[in-house]
Design an enzyme around this catalytic site. Structure first.
Site, PDB file in Angstrom:
ATOM      1  N   VAL A  25     -94.125 -57.261  21.673  1.00  0.00           N
ATOM      2  CA  VAL A  25     -93.341 -56.592  22.722  1.00  0.00           C
ATOM      3  C   VAL A  25     -91.938 -57.171  22.853  1.00  0.00           C
ATOM      4  O   VAL A  25     -91.145 -56.699  23.667  1.00  0.00           O
ATOM      5  CB  VAL A  25     -94.067 -56.670  24.084  1.00  0.00           C
ATOM      6  CG1 VAL A  25     -95.350 -55.859  24.056  1.00  0.00           C
ATOM      7  CG2 VAL A  25     -94.353 -58.110  24.491  1.00  0.00           C
ATOM      8  N   GLY A  26     -91.614 -58.192  22.068  1.00  0.00           N
ATOM      9  CA  GLY A  26     -90.273 -58.770  22.144  1.00  0.00           C
ATOM     10  C   GLY A  26     -90.102 -59.872  21.116  1.00  0.00           C
ATOM     11  O   GLY A  26     -91.069 -60.459  20.636  1.00  0.00           O
ATOM     12  N   GLY A  28     -86.826 -62.927  19.673  1.00  0.00           N
ATOM     13  CA  GLY A  28     -85.506 -63.501  19.869  1.00  0.00           C
ATOM     14  C   GLY A  28     -85.386 -64.795  19.096  1.00  0.00           C
ATOM     15  O   GLY A  28     -86.221 -65.111  18.244  1.00  0.00           O
ATOM     16  N   GLY A  31     -88.523 -67.037  19.115  1.00  0.00           N
ATOM     17  CA  GLY A  31     -89.749 -66.640  18.443  1.00  0.00           C
ATOM     18  C   GLY A  31     -90.114 -65.212  18.810  1.00  0.00           C
ATOM     19  O   GLY A  31     -89.244 -64.347  18.903  1.00  0.00           O
ATOM     20  N   ASP A 135     -79.256 -68.487  32.162  1.00  0.00           N
ATOM     21  CA  ASP A 135     -79.284 -67.266  31.353  1.00  0.00           C
ATOM     22  C   ASP A 135     -79.715 -66.055  32.184  1.00  0.00           C
ATOM     23  O   ASP A 135     -80.573 -65.272  31.769  1.00  0.00           O
ATOM     24  CB  ASP A 135     -80.216 -67.440  30.156  1.00  0.00           C
ATOM     25  CG  ASP A 135     -79.873 -66.499  28.993  1.00  0.00           C
ATOM     26  OD1 ASP A 135     -78.758 -65.924  29.012  1.00  0.00           O
ATOM     27  OD2 ASP A 135     -80.705 -66.350  28.093  1.00  0.00           O
TER      28      ASP A 135
END
Length: 423
Positions: A25-26, A28, A31, A135
């Site tokens: 699902v993601g 970057g 990882g 962030d």
């Protein structure tokens, strides 16, 4: 017996569904993130698997920051080949970033005000724990099943207590996401403090209320050069909106992104503003959440993304069918309501321009220009009634009714409590 902390709860591969069933699902620089069913717990979790040799400090910060508006961590993942990662709650509604893309713009105003208040609550809690997130951005604010905000991704976070005593231990140089970084962070000798988050929050406010990414399409090298020179995202479109509290939001974002860190407000002061503004939109939250969830749960048929109502002059959407107290209000009933309360609505509606904008192509360009030129909401409503509602038929009147429910919830509640109104 002492309870284990989240960091001491270990989840191994044998506790999870087979790898073939893992759903990515993601991903970057850290990882990859997978949606996985935990066999023993009986529900889906998110497993963030770090790249080799990645630091596991994020777990420490998530453990310290645990609260209602921070992503819940369940434990540490240990893979069969030495992989490590985090096991957290799975947020199937995605992030603010994915919501913006799905809606092709910002969320309904009441939901937007709730989101930015919840983000402020989360960051304020972090700062009280002496943690700097570093962030803050739409992709790092996740959404639960009822679209409440949960702050995530603590991979860059640092402890901010006794900063002057920690200079030798902090990694120097810019960190974070360029459009959300304060000007001082572009100095390679900069060491993060809480005002970093304050600046990022100001940019995040702009993104939430515009539905856009700051400096979109601009080369990062130019962004790096211009931010220290004072360039910030444009606020003109926001300032022209007739939305309760939008002026205060613009004022807050400008204070947060001030070039001088010493002039940026503390988050406890941000909270005072966001809580006050949220209280003015609280009556519309339930409806806004329902509308957005209807969009998110819809099939990916053509035009589904355009089923949410308009948020201002930038994006045009269509309004989904609504119901009152479980009963669908027919188009004819809505039209009769608009006709019956004509004089009251002309006198009491305060968001006439935003409503006219929401009606989109139903209002001719010439008529919209006339409405826009009028100085008072009352005069704008008179033009809208005479030039558009009078000749547009029940379809336009029904759309006007729906817009009133969106922008004038208190007034509509008052009028609908009267005999003869749709229930």
């Amino acid at each position: 017996m002492a309870l284990l902390s989240h960091r001491e709860t270990v989840v191994r591969s044998e506790n999870l569904a087979p790898v073939a069933d893992w759903q990515e699902v993601g991903r970057g620089g850290f990882g990859r993130v997978y949606k996985i069913r935990h066999k023993d717990w009986g529900f889906d979790v998110a497993v963030k698997v770090f790249k080799r040799n990645a630091s596991n400090k994020e777990a420490c910060f998530m453990d310290l920051a645990s609260n209602e508006f921070v992503l819940r961590m369940y434990g540490i993942y240990e893979g069969p080949s030495g992989e490590r990662g985090l096991v957290t709650e799975y947020m199937r509604r995605g992030s603010i970033e994915s919501l913006q893309k799905r809606l092709s713009g910002p969320p309904p105003w009441p939901l937007a005000f709730r989101l930015v208040h919840q983000i402020a609550l989360a960051v304020n809690f972090l700062h009280l724990k002496n943690i700097v997130h570093l962030d803050l951005k739409p992709s790092n604010v996740l959404l639960d099943d009822t679209l409440n905000a949960k702050l995530a991704d603590f991979g860059l976070s640092k402890v901010s207590v006794n900063v002057m005593m920690m200079r030798s231990s902090l990694q120097a140089g810019p960190q974070g996401t360029f459009p959300y970084m304060p000007p001082e962070a572009f100095d390679m000798s900069y060491e993060p403090v809480q005002t970093f988050d304050t600046y990022s929050y100001g940019i995040l406010l702009w993104s939430v209320f515009t539905g856009k990414e700051p400096y979109e399409g601009v080369n990062y090298t130019l962004v790096e050069l211009r931010i220290p020179e004072g360039d910030r995202p444009p606020c003109g479109d926001l300032q022209r909106l007739q939305v309760v509290g939008i002026t205060d939001i613009v004022d807050l974002m400008k204070k947060c992104w001030d070039k001088d860190p010493a002039k940026r407000p503390h988050f406890k002061d941000c909270l005072k503003t966001t809580e006050r503004l949220l209280s003015r939109h609280s009556n519309g939250i339930q409806k806004a959440v329902y509308e957005v969830l209807t969009i998110l749960d819809s099939t990916n048929q053509q035009g589904a993304v355009n089923d949410i109502m308009d948020q201002g002059p930038v994006i045009k959407h269509k309004l989904p069918s609504l119901s009152v107290s479980g009963k669908t209000v027919t188009r004819n009933e809505k039209a009769k309501f608009v006709d019956r309360h004509r004089h009251v609505l002309i006198q009491r509606v305060s968001n006439a321009l935003a409503i006219a904008e929401e009606l989109g192509d139903m209002v001719h360009n010439e008529t919209y220009n006339i409405i826009q030129a009028k100085e008072t909401s009352e005069n704008r409503l008179r033009v809208l009634y005479s030039a558009t509602l009078h000749s547009g038929g029940n379809k336009v009147k029904a759309a006007f009714y729906d817009a009133l429910k969106r922008y004038e919830p208190d007034l509509m509640e008052d009028l609908e409590s009267q005999p003869g109104s749709p229930k």
